[in-house]
Design a protein around this motif. Structure first.
Motif, PDB file in Angstrom:
ATOM      1  N   UNK A 174       0.822  -1.214   0.000  1.00  0.00           N
ATOM      2  CA  UNK A 174       0.000   0.000   0.000  1.00  0.00           C
ATOM      3  C   UNK A 174       0.853   1.260   0.000  1.00  0.00           C
ATOM      4  N   UNK A 175       1.900   1.290   0.815  1.00  0.00           N
ATOM      5  CA  UNK A 175       2.728   2.494   0.903  1.00  0.00           C
ATOM      6  C   UNK A 175       3.475   2.746  -0.402  1.00  0.00           C
ATOM      7  N   UNK A 176       3.874   1.671  -1.094  1.00  0.00           N
ATOM      8  CA  UNK A 176       4.524   1.865  -2.386  1.00  0.00           C
ATOM      9  C   UNK A 176       3.527   2.326  -3.443  1.00  0.00           C
ATOM     10  N   UNK A 177       2.289   1.856  -3.342  1.00  0.00           N
ATOM     11  CA  UNK A 177       1.255   2.271  -4.298  1.00  0.00           C
ATOM     12  C   UNK A 177       0.995   3.763  -4.234  1.00  0.00           C
ATOM     13  N   UNK A 178       1.100   4.362  -3.053  1.00  0.00           N
ATOM     14  CA  UNK A 178       0.782   5.783  -2.898  1.00  0.00           C
ATOM     15  C   UNK A 178       2.029   6.644  -2.834  1.00  0.00           C
ATOM     16  N   UNK A 179       3.213   6.043  -3.000  1.00  0.00           N
ATOM     17  CA  UNK A 179       4.447   6.816  -2.859  1.00  0.00           C
ATOM     18  C   UNK A 179       4.483   8.018  -3.798  1.00  0.00           C
ATOM     19  N   UNK A 180       4.002   7.859  -5.020  1.00  0.00           N
ATOM     20  CA  UNK A 180       4.032   8.968  -5.969  1.00  0.00           C
ATOM     21  C   UNK A 180       3.086  10.095  -5.583  1.00  0.00           C
ATOM     22  N   UNK A 181       2.102   9.800  -4.714  1.00  0.00           N
ATOM     23  CA  UNK A 181       1.206  10.850  -4.234  1.00  0.00           C
ATOM     24  C   UNK A 181       1.966  11.895  -3.432  1.00  0.00           C
ATOM     25  N   UNK A 182       3.069  11.478  -2.801  1.00  0.00           N
ATOM     26  CA  UNK A 182       3.885  12.441  -2.059  1.00  0.00           C
ATOM     27  C   UNK A 182       4.387  13.535  -2.994  1.00  0.00           C
ATOM     28  N   UNK A 183       4.896  13.123  -4.139  1.00  0.00           N
ATOM     29  CA  UNK A 183       5.439  14.092  -5.097  1.00  0.00           C
ATOM     30  C   UNK A 183       4.327  14.966  -5.661  1.00  0.00           C
ATOM     31  N   UNK A 184       3.182  14.348  -5.975  1.00  0.00           N
ATOM     32  CA  UNK A 184       2.055  15.127  -6.488  1.00  0.00           C
ATOM     33  C   UNK A 184       1.619  16.177  -5.476  1.00  0.00           C
ATOM     34  N   UNK A 185       1.552  15.792  -4.209  1.00  0.00           N
ATOM     35  CA  UNK A 185       1.094  16.702  -3.172  1.00  0.00           C
ATOM     36  C   UNK A 185       2.055  17.858  -2.974  1.00  0.00           C
ATOM     37  N   UNK A 186       3.337  17.602  -3.176  1.00  0.00           N
ATOM     38  CA  UNK A 186       4.347  18.635  -2.942  1.00  0.00           C
ATOM     39  C   UNK A 186       4.373  19.684  -4.043  1.00  0.00           C
ATOM     40  N   UNK A 187       3.845  19.357  -5.228  1.00  0.00           N
ATOM     41  CA  UNK A 187       3.892  20.282  -6.362  1.00  0.00           C
ATOM     42  C   UNK A 187       3.168  21.594  -6.067  1.00  0.00           C
TER      43      UNK A 187
END
Length: 597
Positions: free
Chosen positions: A378-391
């Motif tokens: 699960x944490x790997x599935x949402x890892x890219x959300x971190x980058x999206x949120x930081x934009x």
């Protein structure tokens, strides 16, 4: 540079250290980038000032009666269960405006105490009361909304300075449904910037306080909702849950909720800072002050055929569940294999288990498919959300403490991360944290497909586990700890498996308050030693003495699309606790800012 922004009883202060950081960044980049950073920083400062000023103006323009002390009539209205309130509006004994005024007064007091509101929509809500469907299933009910939900003409900035002033052009699906049902949306509530934390904070809106003990978070990302409802400023509100964002605030603040499976509740029309992330699903749903209120609003919303408002919703009418038709079997998950439940949370779980056993229900300790393996996927599935949120974050703008810690791991160069993982695995002997860190990075589309394939294989294991054990419910803690102090998620950002697991599985899961932290009963044994870095971070802030009085909840889990069954399970457990005199007798809220109570 140093200035403060009013937050209705709070101050958000920008000190010289923020300017020093900004200045140090300027010296490391070229002229064009310096100019861009300068404009970004100025835009951030202006947006924070503008939003704080706008929120204060929304409070100041309210008629004087909203700032007046609560009257006996107000107290009568506020004490009515939602079902009784609706009957009074249906019959004409109460007008929607009378109800709005009482809840508006209380919401302002809740905001003064906890800083829980982002948008005060009461002037428009007064107009909506005149158009209210007084024969609807939610006639006259004031409903609060998480800041993510679009209401036409209002912001849904979700803590981003960059999104301040970007008004919604139409109502979200749930807002349209609520108004058609006779409900009156009247305030929006605070969230953490990025929505990926169990505490609600941003530079734009400030920290939301726990309504029971100052200095602690009310949860996140639906933390403002939980604080407002626990305080009594709303009886029902709508939040969302992508990794525990309904259930953890309910646990931290002492209220009720059920996270539904994806497709059971409207979600179209919200501010989404990581659009397209569906590897682990997020769901909207109500939080409520009582279990009867939770049932009332669920039944009412489903009766409105929400699939006619939102293409995401499955056409499933409300299903009546009779738990007496078979002998029930409860599985109990005492430990997720990563973080040991604290003495306070373990005590609440034991109380529920022993009560069920004393009344003849079968309760068995289970060993489900590895929760740790599920967490890794699960944490790997949402890892890219971190980058999206930081934009969306401006230069100089604070990120959430949890996200700041997460991004340090996410942004490590690949070679450096490999060295760190080697150190964790072979020097620290911490396979748990090593296994998590090595997967926190950007993924190619092929890697994401592979993760979804692993997710489906893992879900199949749980499907078989549930059937093989003939379980009706799984009982566990919502989180290993009570509410953390402000900023505590910096250390405990990975402490989410007890909720995140069931998002990944898409199971229905409810949380109900059971007790409160007791300094005499819940002290941490001196012999306790953390077994891994995740557990160490979680326990860094555990202090039963400082946490005395914080609510403790228990989580009741059902399988996919079993929301009605989970509700009946919550009702059964609460009824048995009350029957045995074990239900928490303390008031849901401690009105430290409401002397007229």
């Amino acid at each position: 540079m140093s200035f403060a922004l009013s937050s209705h009883g709070r101050s958000i202060i920008y000190h010289d250290d923020r300017a020093e950081l900004y200045n140090s960044q300027l010296t490391q980049i070229g002229p064009a980038s310096r100019v861009a950073m300068l404009f970004s920083y100025i835009a951030y400062l202006r947006a924070c000032r503008a939003k704080q000023k706008e929120r204060q103006n929304q409070l100041d323009i309210l008629p004087a009666e909203y700032h007046a002390p609560l009257t006996p009539d107000d107290t009568y209205i506020l004490d009515l269960p939602i079902a009784d309130l609706i009957q009074n509006v249906n019959s004409g004994k109460l007008s929607p405006r009378e109800v709005l005024q009482s809840y508006g007064k209380k919401a302002l007091r809740a905001h003064a105490a906890t800083n829980c509101l982002t948008e005060i929509m009461i002037p428009d809500a007064e107009t909506w009361t005149k158009q209210c469907n007084v024969n609807g299933p939610l006639a006259g009910v004031p409903v609060s909304l998480k800041d993510t939900i679009y209401v036409k003409g209002y912001d849904a900035c979700i803590g981003y300075a960059d999104w301040v002033g970007k008004r919604a052009t139409e109502d979200g699906a749930i807002v349209k449904l609520l108004r058609d049902a006779g409900a009156v949306p009247f305030v929006k509530t605070n969230v953490p910037i990025t929505l990926m934390s169990f505490e609600s904070f941003s530079d734009v809106t400030g920290y939301t306080e726990n309504p029971h003990v100052k200095g602690f978070t009310a949860g996140g990302s639906s933390g403002g909702e939980a604080a407002l409802i626990a305080y009594g400023g709303s009886r029902v509100g709508i939040g969302s849950d992508g990794a525990g964002s309904l259930r953890v605030p309910a646990h931290y603040s002492g209220v009720y909720t059920i996270k539904p499976s994806v497709g059971r509740f409207p979600k179209t029309g919200d501010a989404n800072n990581h659009p397209g992330q569906e590897a682990t699903g997020s769901s909207y749903a109500p939080l409520a002050r009582t279990l009867s209120d939770l049932e009332t609003i669920w039944r009412a919303i489903v009766s409105m055929q929400p699939w006619k408002y939102d293409h995401h919703v499955m056409p499933i009418p409300w299903r009546e569940i009779n738990l007496s038709e078979k002998k029930l079997k409860f599985g109990v998950m005492w430990h997720d294999g990563i973080v040991t439940p604290s003495p306070a949370c373990a005590r609440a779980l034991r109380a529920v288990v022993s009560t069920l056993q004393n009344h003849g229900y079968e309760v068995v300790t289970v060993n489900p498919p590895s929760p740790y393996e599920g967490f890794k996927i699960a944490s790997q599935c949402v890892a890219d959300s971190c980058k999206l949120s930081e934009h969306n974050i401006y230069t100089g703008e604070s990120n959430d403490p949890a996200m700041t810690a997460a991004m340090k791991m996410y942004d490590l160069p690949r070679w450096m991360k490999q060295i760190y993982v080697w150190y964790l695995r072979y020097i620290r002997r911490d396979e748990i944290y090593a296994g998590l860190v090595e997967g926190w990075r950007s993924h190619t589309i092929y890697e994401l497909y592979a993760l979804v394939t692993r997710r489906e294989a893992y879900r199949k294991q749980w499907f078989k586990f549930w059937a093989d054990n003939d379980l009706d419910f799984l009982v566990t803690v919502p989180n290993p700890l009570p509410a953390v102090p402000h900023g505590g998620m910096k250390d405990a950002f990975t402490n989410c498996i007890y909720t995140f697991l069931f998002n990944m599985l898409d199971y229905s899961a409810g949380v109900m308050p059971v007790t409160h932290v007791d300094r005499d009963l819940d002290a941490l044994p001196k012999t306790f030693r953390s077994q891994n870095i995740v557990e160490k971070g979680a326990y860094k802030h555990y202090d039963a003495d400082k946490m005395h009085g914080l609510p403790i909840g228990v989580q009741i889990v059902g399988r996919r699309l079993e929301e009605e069954k989970v509700l009946e399970g919550l009702k059964l457990v609460e009824g048995l606790l009350r029957q045995d005199g074990r239900a928490d007798k303390r008031d849901v809220l401690m009105d430290y800012a409401s002397p007229e109570k």
